[in-house]
Design a protein around this motif. Structure first.
Motif, PDB file in Angstrom:
ATOM      1  N   VAL A  37       7.463  -4.690  83.625  1.00 22.68           N
ATOM      2  CA  VAL A  37       7.397  -4.091  84.962  1.00 22.68           C
ATOM      3  C   VAL A  37       5.967  -3.631  85.218  1.00 22.68           C
ATOM      4  N   SER A  38       5.345  -4.186  86.249  1.00 24.31           N
ATOM      5  CA  SER A  38       3.945  -3.871  86.567  1.00 24.31           C
ATOM      6  C   SER A  38       3.864  -3.125  87.892  1.00 24.31           C
ATOM      7  N   PHE A  39       3.054  -2.052  87.910  1.00 29.00           N
ATOM      8  CA  PHE A  39       2.854  -1.275  89.133  1.00 29.00           C
ATOM      9  C   PHE A  39       1.547  -0.512  89.004  1.00 29.00           C
ATOM     10  N   VAL A  40       1.079   0.025  90.111  1.00 29.48           N
ATOM     11  CA  VAL A  40      -0.194   0.754  90.150  1.00 29.48           C
ATOM     12  C   VAL A  40       0.039   2.142  90.728  1.00 29.48           C
ATOM     13  N   VAL A  41      -0.495   3.162  90.043  1.00 31.40           N
ATOM     14  CA  VAL A  41      -0.421   4.549  90.516  1.00 31.40           C
ATOM     15  C   VAL A  41      -1.824   5.127  90.540  1.00 31.40           C
ATOM     16  N   ASP A  42      -2.289   5.524  91.710  1.00 32.11           N
ATOM     17  CA  ASP A  42      -3.621   6.125  91.866  1.00 32.11           C
ATOM     18  C   ASP A  42      -4.713   5.244  91.255  1.00 32.11           C
ATOM     19  N   GLY A  43      -4.588   3.937  91.466  1.00 32.79           N
ATOM     20  CA  GLY A  43      -5.592   3.008  90.976  1.00 32.79           C
ATOM     21  C   GLY A  43      -5.455   2.616  89.526  1.00 32.79           C
ATOM     22  N   GLN A  44      -4.503   3.227  88.818  1.00 33.05           N
ATOM     23  CA  GLN A  44      -4.288   2.924  87.399  1.00 33.05           C
ATOM     24  C   GLN A  44      -3.131   1.949  87.237  1.00 33.05           C
ATOM     25  N   PRO A  45      -3.369   0.741  86.711  1.00 32.92           N
ATOM     26  CA  PRO A  45      -2.267  -0.210  86.509  1.00 32.92           C
ATOM     27  C   PRO A  45      -1.452   0.126  85.262  1.00 32.92           C
ATOM     28  N   PHE A  46      -0.154  -0.139  85.342  1.00 31.16           N
ATOM     29  CA  PHE A  46       0.759   0.048  84.212  1.00 31.16           C
ATOM     30  C   PHE A  46       1.609  -1.212  84.054  1.00 31.16           C
ATOM     31  N   VAL A  47       1.900  -1.564  82.813  1.00 36.78           N
ATOM     32  CA  VAL A  47       2.844  -2.635  82.502  1.00 36.78           C
ATOM     33  C   VAL A  47       3.791  -2.093  81.443  1.00 36.78           C
ATOM     34  N   ILE A  48       5.080  -1.984  81.787  1.00 35.03           N
ATOM     35  CA  ILE A  48       6.056  -1.370  80.899  1.00 35.03           C
ATOM     36  C   ILE A  48       7.156  -2.382  80.557  1.00 35.03           C
ATOM     37  N   PRO A  49       7.379  -2.660  79.269  1.00 32.80           N
ATOM     38  CA  PRO A  49       8.508  -3.517  78.894  1.00 32.80           C
ATOM     39  C   PRO A  49       9.811  -2.729  78.915  1.00 32.80           C
ATOM     40  N   THR A  50      10.874  -3.348  79.392  1.00 32.80           N
ATOM     41  CA  THR A  50      12.168  -2.673  79.447  1.00 32.80           C
ATOM     42  C   THR A  50      13.274  -3.710  79.567  1.00 32.80           C
ATOM     43  N   GLY A  51      14.506  -3.285  79.296  1.00 32.65           N
ATOM     44  CA  GLY A  51      15.649  -4.149  79.488  1.00 32.65           C
ATOM     45  C   GLY A  51      15.997  -4.262  80.962  1.00 32.65           C
ATOM     46  N   TYR A  52      16.799  -5.250  81.283  1.00 33.08           N
ATOM     47  CA  TYR A  52      17.173  -5.475  82.680  1.00 33.08           C
ATOM     48  C   TYR A  52      18.495  -6.232  82.720  1.00 33.08           C
ATOM     49  N   ALA A  53      19.034  -6.368  83.908  1.00 36.73           N
ATOM     50  CA  ALA A  53      20.226  -7.186  84.113  1.00 36.73           C
ATOM     51  C   ALA A  53      20.230  -7.678  85.549  1.00 36.73           C
ATOM     52  N   ARG A  54      20.843  -8.831  85.755  1.00 35.20           N
ATOM     53  CA  ARG A  54      21.015  -9.364  87.106  1.00 35.20           C
ATOM     54  C   ARG A  54      22.491  -9.373  87.463  1.00 35.20           C
ATOM     55  N   ALA A  55      22.784  -8.957  88.679  1.00 31.51           N
ATOM     56  CA  ALA A  55      24.138  -9.058  89.220  1.00 31.51           C
ATOM     57  C   ALA A  55      24.004  -9.589  90.641  1.00 31.51           C
ATOM     58  N   ALA A 123      26.448  -1.170  87.721  1.00 28.00           N
ATOM     59  CA  ALA A 123      25.154  -1.636  87.220  1.00 28.00           C
ATOM     60  C   ALA A 123      25.102  -1.556  85.696  1.00 28.00           C
ATOM     61  N   LEU A 124      25.619  -0.474  85.127  1.00 31.37           N
ATOM     62  CA  LEU A 124      25.623  -0.337  83.671  1.00 31.37           C
ATOM     63  C   LEU A 124      26.549  -1.363  83.025  1.00 31.37           C
ATOM     64  N   PHE A 125      27.648  -1.685  83.698  1.00 32.71           N
ATOM     65  CA  PHE A 125      28.516  -2.759  83.229  1.00 32.71           C
ATOM     66  C   PHE A 125      27.754  -4.079  83.207  1.00 32.71           C
ATOM     67  N   ALA A 126      26.936  -4.303  84.246  1.00 33.34           N
ATOM     68  CA  ALA A 126      26.130  -5.530  84.306  1.00 33.34           C
ATOM     69  C   ALA A 126      25.148  -5.588  83.140  1.00 33.34           C
ATOM     70  N   PHE A 127      24.553  -4.443  82.784  1.00 30.51           N
ATOM     71  CA  PHE A 127      23.653  -4.396  81.628  1.00 30.51           C
ATOM     72  C   PHE A 127      24.397  -4.808  80.355  1.00 30.51           C
ATOM     73  N   SER A 128      25.580  -4.241  80.148  1.00 32.91           N
ATOM     74  CA  SER A 128      26.352  -4.530  78.953  1.00 32.91           C
ATOM     75  C   SER A 128      26.732  -6.002  78.885  1.00 32.91           C
ATOM     76  N   GLU A 129      27.188  -6.554  79.999  1.00 30.02           N
ATOM     77  CA  GLU A 129      27.586  -7.954  80.031  1.00 30.02           C
ATOM     78  C   GLU A 129      26.379  -8.881  79.855  1.00 30.02           C
ATOM     79  N   HIS A 130      25.227  -8.440  80.346  1.00 30.10           N
ATOM     80  CA  HIS A 130      24.015  -9.253  80.202  1.00 30.10           C
ATOM     81  C   HIS A 130      23.608  -9.371  78.735  1.00 30.10           C
ATOM     82  N   VAL A 131      23.733  -8.275  78.007  1.00 27.79           N
ATOM     83  CA  VAL A 131      23.305  -8.268  76.604  1.00 27.79           C
ATOM     84  C   VAL A 131      24.343  -8.940  75.711  1.00 27.79           C
ATOM     85  N   ILE A 132      25.622  -8.536  75.850  1.00 34.02           N
ATOM     86  CA  ILE A 132      26.667  -9.107  74.999  1.00 34.02           C
ATOM     87  C   ILE A 132      27.999  -9.053  75.749  1.00 34.02           C
TER      88      ILE A 132
END
Length: 218
Positions: A37-55, A123-132
Motif C-alpha cells: 500500500v503506497s501513499f504520501v503524507v506531508d510529502g513523505q512517501p510510505f509503502v506498507i505491506p499488508t494482507g488483503y482480500a477481494r469481495a 469483510a473479515l469473512f472475506a479475509f478468512s476465505e481469501h487465505v484459507i
C-alpha cells in the motif's frame, strides 16, 4: 467488462505486457496474499505491506484500530496498491537479458472505512476465505470488542491494470549460438505438512482444507 484504460494505468514501457481484463485482474488478486500500500503524507512517501482480500468489486485491507496507515487512508487520501506473483526465473544467455516471469496488479483509488457491524463482519469473512477457504466455519467468530479493535477499509476496484510477463528469455540474435543453457525455472507456492499447535487436544487432526491446500493459478 474491462477496466477503463486511464493515464495512471497505461503502461508506458512494454505496453504489450499491460492488460485491463477484469477477470485477469481478479484472478491475480485472488491468488496473492500480500499487497503493498503506497501513499504520501506531508510529502513523505510510505509503502506498507499488508494482507488483503477481494469481495466482488471491493478490495479490503484491515488491521489494528491504532494503525497509522489505516487512520490516514480513511481520510480519503489517494492510494496505490500493488500485488505481484512470481511464476519463474528467466535465465538468458547474457546477464543483461535475465528476467522474471510474473503477474502483477496495480490499483488506484481512495479507501473508505467499513463501520457497520454486519459489513465489517462480512469483510473479515472475506479475509478468512481469501487465505484459507472453509476456516471461518470452524473457528470462533470475532466478539464485539474484537470488532471494535479492528479497522477495515474498502477500496472500490474502479481503476486497475495487470502487467504480465510469460515465456522464454529474449536474447540478442548473436547470443543464441552460445553454448550455455537458457530457459525458465518455474516457481510456485507449495504448502508443507501441517504442524500441530503444542497445546492441541489429543485426537484433533488437521482439517481437510489444510491437507489439500493450494493457491489456484488463473
Amino acid at each position: 467488462m474491462d477496466f477503463p484504460q486511464t493515464q495512471r494505468t497505461t503502461l508506458k514501457r512494454l505496453p504489450k505486457r499491460g492488460f485491463y481484463d477484469r477477470e485477469l485482474v481478479y484472478g491475480i488478486l485472488d491468488e496473492g496474499f500480500i499487497c503493498h500500500v503506497s501513499f504520501v503524507v506531508d510529502g513523505q512517501p510510505f509503502v506498507i505491506p499488508t494482507g488483503y482480500a477481494r469481495a466482488g468489486n471491493l478490495l479490503y485491507i484491515h488491521g489494528s484500530q491504532v494503525s497509522r496507515m489505516l487512520r490516514t487512508l480513511a481520510q480519503g487520501l489517494d492510494v496505490c496498491i500493488a500485488v505481484t506473483l512470481v511464476d519463474g526465473l528467466v535465465l538468458a544467455r547474457s546477464a543483461f537479458h535475465h528476467s522474471i516471469n510474473y503477474r502483477s496488479v496495480i490499483v488506484f483509488g481512495r479507501a473508505s472505512m467499513v463501520e457497520k457491524g454486519e459489513a465489517k463482519l462480512a469483510a473479515l469473512f472475506a479475509f478468512s476465505e481469501h487465505v484459507i477457504p472453509g476456516r471461518w466455519n470452524d473457528v470462533r467468530e470475532p466478539t464485539e470488542q474484537e470488532l471494535k479493535a479492528t479497522t477495515v477499509l474498502s477500496l472500490p476496484l474502479l481503476e486497475a491494470s495487470a502487467k504480465v510477463r510469460t515465456g522464454p528469455p529474449i536474447d540478442d540474435e548473436a547470443d543464441y549460438a552460445l553454448d550455455v543453457w537458457a530457459g525458465v525455472l518455474p516457481l510456485k507456492l507449495v504448502p508443507g505438512e501441517p504442524i500441530n499447535d503444542p497445546r492441541l487436544p489429543a485426537g484433533v487432526g488437521p482439517p481437510a482444507y489444510t491437507l489439500k491446500y493450494r493457491r489456484e493459478k488463473i
